[in-house]
Design a protein around this motif. Structure first.
Motif, mmCIF file in Angstrom:
data_model
loop_
_atom_site.group_PDB
_atom_site.id
_atom_site.type_symbol
_atom_site.label_atom_id
_atom_site.label_comp_id
_atom_site.label_asym_id
_atom_site.label_seq_id
_atom_site.Cartn_x
_atom_site.Cartn_y
_atom_site.Cartn_z
ATOM 1 N N THR A 25 -2.232 8.767 1.196
ATOM 2 C CA THR A 25 -3.703 9.099 1.053
ATOM 3 C C THR A 25 -4.113 8.323 2.107
ATOM 4 O O THR A 25 -4.713 8.842 2.737
ATOM 5 C CB THR A 25 -3.735 9.255 -0.490
ATOM 6 N N GLU A 26 -3.679 6.743 1.649
ATOM 7 C CA GLU A 26 -4.886 5.867 2.620
ATOM 8 C C GLU A 26 -3.546 4.548 3.292
ATOM 9 O O GLU A 26 -3.251 4.575 2.293
ATOM 10 C CB GLU A 26 -5.687 5.440 2.483
ATOM 11 N N ILE A 27 -4.096 4.397 4.516
ATOM 12 C CA ILE A 27 -3.046 3.106 4.385
ATOM 13 C C ILE A 27 -3.873 1.506 4.798
ATOM 14 O O ILE A 27 -3.879 2.276 5.965
ATOM 15 C CB ILE A 27 -1.955 3.612 5.516
ATOM 16 N N GLY A 30 0.574 -1.071 -0.118
ATOM 17 C CA GLY A 30 0.137 0.052 -0.068
ATOM 18 C C GLY A 30 1.144 1.433 0.387
ATOM 19 O O GLY A 30 1.314 1.900 -1.060
ATOM 20 N N PRO A 31 1.381 1.216 1.646
ATOM 21 C CA PRO A 31 2.979 2.792 1.314
ATOM 22 C C PRO A 31 3.104 2.507 0.118
ATOM 23 O O PRO A 31 4.381 4.021 0.179
ATOM 24 C CB PRO A 31 2.634 3.012 2.779
ATOM 25 N N GLY A 32 4.428 1.454 -0.172
ATOM 26 C CA GLY A 32 5.535 1.130 -0.767
ATOM 27 C C GLY A 32 5.735 1.015 0.465
ATOM 28 O O GLY A 32 6.409 1.429 1.574
ATOM 29 N N THR A 85 -3.351 -3.268 8.373
ATOM 30 C CA THR A 85 -2.184 -3.911 8.622
ATOM 31 C C THR A 85 -1.281 -3.167 8.279
ATOM 32 O O THR A 85 -0.471 -3.463 8.953
ATOM 33 C CB THR A 85 -2.918 -5.369 7.741
ATOM 34 N N SER A 86 -1.465 -2.517 7.748
ATOM 35 C CA SER A 86 -0.025 -1.916 6.926
ATOM 36 C C SER A 86 0.523 -1.078 7.962
ATOM 37 O O SER A 86 1.525 -0.449 8.640
ATOM 38 C CB SER A 86 -0.439 -0.795 6.403
ATOM 39 N N LEU A 87 -0.306 -0.308 9.251
ATOM 40 C CA LEU A 87 -0.278 0.874 9.725
ATOM 41 C C LEU A 87 0.187 0.406 11.122
ATOM 42 O O LEU A 87 1.819 0.719 11.590
ATOM 43 C CB LEU A 87 -0.965 1.236 9.871
ATOM 44 N N ALA A 88 -0.036 -1.076 11.285
ATOM 45 C CA ALA A 88 0.471 -1.695 12.868
ATOM 46 C C ALA A 88 1.330 -2.347 12.616
ATOM 47 O O ALA A 88 2.607 -2.602 13.389
ATOM 48 C CB ALA A 88 -1.217 -3.005 12.819
ATOM 49 N N SER A 89 1.758 -3.042 11.158
ATOM 50 C CA SER A 89 2.891 -3.521 11.521
ATOM 51 C C SER A 89 4.289 -2.019 11.659
ATOM 52 O O SER A 89 5.300 -3.562 12.185
ATOM 53 C CB SER A 89 3.362 -4.292 9.953
ATOM 54 N N ILE A 90 4.271 -1.649 10.437
ATOM 55 C CA ILE A 90 5.260 -0.276 10.906
ATOM 56 C C ILE A 90 4.993 -0.344 12.158
ATOM 57 O O ILE A 90 6.423 0.201 13.016
ATOM 58 C CB ILE A 90 4.619 1.020 9.957
#
Length: 302
Positions: A203-205, A27-29, A208-213
């Motif tokens: 623009t959006e995340i 998603g965010p790269g 799952t991606s946010l929790a992983s980061i």
């Protein structure tokens, strides 16, 4: 007891990190994922330094150590984040299982460590055979998978260089300071890399991606890196690297259970070979030494 607890913690962290790395970049790269992780990790490390009232040393050996740590934090991590896009998360940990061999070779050359004894060599042969059994068929998956494999191998080599370099410098500074110094050197380069090659705030995340980061930044980076360099202070570089012969098994099972990654007979065969490698490494030289001491006469009678 502290050494054993550090080993167990790092094994658990390294088993979960590959999947978190893959999710954080979806998603965010991958550049945003790794830069966000290191930014959070830097803040956490600085807070830990303040909590323990521990400053950073700035003498020559300390600066050399921070640079050596940055080789892993920036070089190794950036490459593995890029490579994780192209292969299953479990394979990242599997290929990283080559780290003990790379570290042992560099330690023997650079540190003059006796890390290539017969038992060690047999263990590395078994370990590499197990790793090959698990990802040998990956070359058939296409150009992207090949790039992923090469990238993870390059990342493992950079981590081996970093750990052996830190041991060679032997600056006698705490592990917390080592990681904090390495992060402070790496963070501007990360920001510059993200700005140059991406530079777009997502623009959006996904959650799952946010929790992983956040997990990687708050736990895996400060806790995992500090414990890793803590072990480097108290153990040989080659022995610390053997963690990567345990974590692939757990990472593959986790990837299969949570991310539906394939678990084939080749993977199971590889797991058994890796367990054999661990047993060989731990007990082969001890058994041969015990055999010589217990069964061979120390002197001859008239």
């Amino acid at each position: 007891m502290r050494i054993h607890l550090a080993y167990i913690t790092i094994v658990l962290l390294w088993a979960t990190t590959p999947l978190a790395i893959k999710w954080s970049g979806e998603g965010p790269g991958f550049l945003f994922g790794v830069t966000g992780r290191m930014a959070i990790g830097t803040v956490c490390l600085l807070l830990m330094l303040g909590l323990y009232r521990q400053g950073l040393a700035w003498h020559r050996k300390a600066l050399q150590t921070y640079l050596a740590v940055a080789v892993q934090i920036y070089g190794s991590m950036l490459v593995v984040y890029w490579a994780a896009q192209f292969i299953p998360s479990g394979w990242v940990s599997v290929i990283y299982g080559l780290l003990p061999l790379l570290t042992a070779l560099l330690s023997a050359i650079w540190l003059k460590e006796r890390s290539l004894k017969l038992g060690n060599l047999l263990a590395y042969i078994l370990g590499i055979s197990g790793l090959w059994a698990m990802f040998g068929s990956a070359l058939q998956l296409g150009h992207a998978a090949v790039l992923g494999i090469i990238g993870v191998l390059a990342s493992a080599f950079l981590q081996a260089v970093s750990s052996v370099w830190v041991k060679r410098i032997d600056a006698k500074i705490p592990a917390l300071s080592q990681v904090a110094g390495g992060l402070l050197l790496s963070m501007p380069v990360y920001l510059l890399t993200w700005s140059e090659f991406d530079g777009h705030w997502p623009t959006e995340i996904s959650l799952t991606s946010l929790a992983s980061i956040v997990y990687l930044g708050v736990i895996a980076t400060p806790v995992g890196f500090v414990l890793y360099y803590y072990l480097l202070i108290h153990q040989s570089a080659a022995k610390v690297a053997l963690i990567t012969l345990v974590s692939p098994v757990m990472a593959l099972l986790l990837g299969h259970a949570v991310n539906h990654e394939p678990l084939t007979m080749k993977v199971i065969t590889g797991i058994m070979l890796i367990l054999g490698a661990l047993l060989t490494h731990e007990f082969f030289d001890r058994l041969t030494t015990g055999f010589k001491q217990g069964y061979l006469p120390n002197n001859t009678s008239d």
